[in-house]
Scaffold this active site. Sequence first.
Site, mmCIF file in Angstrom:
data_model
loop_
_atom_site.group_PDB
_atom_site.id
_atom_site.type_symbol
_atom_site.label_atom_id
_atom_site.label_comp_id
_atom_site.label_asym_id
_atom_site.label_seq_id
_atom_site.Cartn_x
_atom_site.Cartn_y
_atom_site.Cartn_z
ATOM 1 C CG ASP A 1 -0.265 -0.431 2.509
ATOM 2 O OD1 ASP A 1 0.977 -0.403 2.566
ATOM 3 O OD2 ASP A 1 -0.968 -0.777 3.465
ATOM 4 C CG ASN B 1 -8.768 -1.960 11.951
ATOM 5 O OD1 ASN B 1 -7.853 -2.597 11.437
ATOM 6 N ND2 ASN B 1 -9.205 -0.812 11.463
ATOM 7 C CG HIS C 1 -5.767 -2.544 8.741
ATOM 8 N ND1 HIS C 1 -5.913 -1.227 9.110
ATOM 9 C CD2 HIS C 1 -4.443 -2.799 8.853
ATOM 10 C CE1 HIS C 1 -4.744 -0.727 9.418
ATOM 11 N NE2 HIS C 1 -3.831 -1.647 9.280
ATOM 12 C CD GLU D 1 -8.644 0.789 7.872
ATOM 13 O OE1 GLU D 1 -8.504 -0.233 8.582
ATOM 14 O OE2 GLU D 1 -8.121 1.867 8.168
HETATM 15 C C1 GLP Z 1 -0.418 -0.015 8.593
HETATM 16 C C2 GLP Z 1 -0.084 -0.810 7.320
HETATM 17 C C3 GLP Z 1 -0.274 -2.293 7.524
HETATM 18 C C4 GLP Z 1 0.375 -2.740 8.816
HETATM 19 C C5 GLP Z 1 -0.295 -2.050 9.977
HETATM 20 C C6 GLP Z 1 0.257 -2.448 11.331
HETATM 21 O O1 GLP Z 1 -1.727 0.373 8.688
HETATM 22 N N1 GLP Z 1 -0.855 -0.386 6.203
HETATM 23 O O2 GLP Z 1 0.285 -2.988 6.415
HETATM 24 O O3 GLP Z 1 0.272 -4.131 8.962
HETATM 25 O O4 GLP Z 1 -0.089 -0.655 9.808
HETATM 26 O O5 GLP Z 1 1.439 -1.752 11.577
HETATM 27 P P1 GLP Z 1 2.421 -2.023 12.774
HETATM 28 O O6 GLP Z 1 3.286 -3.141 12.349
HETATM 29 O O7 GLP Z 1 3.187 -0.745 12.905
HETATM 30 O O8 GLP Z 1 1.614 -2.328 13.965
#
Ligand code: GLP
Length: 269
Positions: free
Chosen positions: A67, A137, A139, A144
């Site tokens: 993304d 959440n 995702h 989402e």
């Molecule tokens: C973001 C990214 C996800 C990632 C998530 C969790 O929203 N788009 O790909 O998995 O954060 O991030 P973290 O590893 O910092 O908890």
Amino acid sequence: MEVIIFRDAASVADKGAELVEEMLRAKPDAVFGFATGTTPIELYRRLIERYRSGSLSFQRTRSFNLDEYLGLDASSPNSYRSFMDREFFDHVDIRKENTHVPGCGSGENPGQVGPRYESLIREAGGIDLQVLGIGHNGHVGFNEPSSSLRSRTRVKTLTRKTLEDNSRLFKSGEFQPRLAITMGIATIMDARRILLLATGEHKADAVARAVEGPVTAMCPASILQMHEFTTVLLDEAAAARLKHREYYDLAHGENEALKDRFGAFYART
Ligand code: GLP
């Protein structure tokens, strides 16, 4: 779905690096799907170390990131392109032109980025190994809750919760995008192998819903229950709310024994 639980986050990163290396040995020109976020940073560090010690090379690989924020220039330090360059690509021998992030230039129609990204992935022969984190959440990427389980790369509006979670990465007063372009859930599900990494107690609820809850668009990661070859790497804290822990440990022991006898991809070749 194989669920492997480790003592700590460092061991999760070690195992992740081992599995990426296994993939590279089997297929030196593998196509990777990479993720951003705090969780995979340690994995990237391990891969950089392995590259520096000469045990692996990314020279023939290609990559597609999950993304990218919409409305941030690729050169912004907060863009996912900058994140990947800084945390990984700049330190290994992957060719920059073979790394892809679903960014949208200013003035470009964001609606056209998704279909183009999908074609690039297809032309590359599809993703061999997709690295995933998981949001609070549930995702994956920026899919989402309520995202279509058959979605493809497209624009998504971020939830308040995701904006809050990610606000720590933006300086106060700095522009934080509310939109992103993300691989869809069907795009992710097309990957031949998926590695989902989650560490820390704050992920325990999302992990339990993804691994043991019903398959539902309200927890997008739960669709991975329908993927043929997903490995979930967890530390103790992230695994704390799983009910079938005993079985996962048992199965992992058996799988390791089979792997020792027949090699890494014994069941898939
Ligand atoms: C973001 C990214 C996800 C990632 C998530 C969790 O929203 N788009 O790909 O998995 O954060 O991030 P973290 O590893 O910092 O908890």
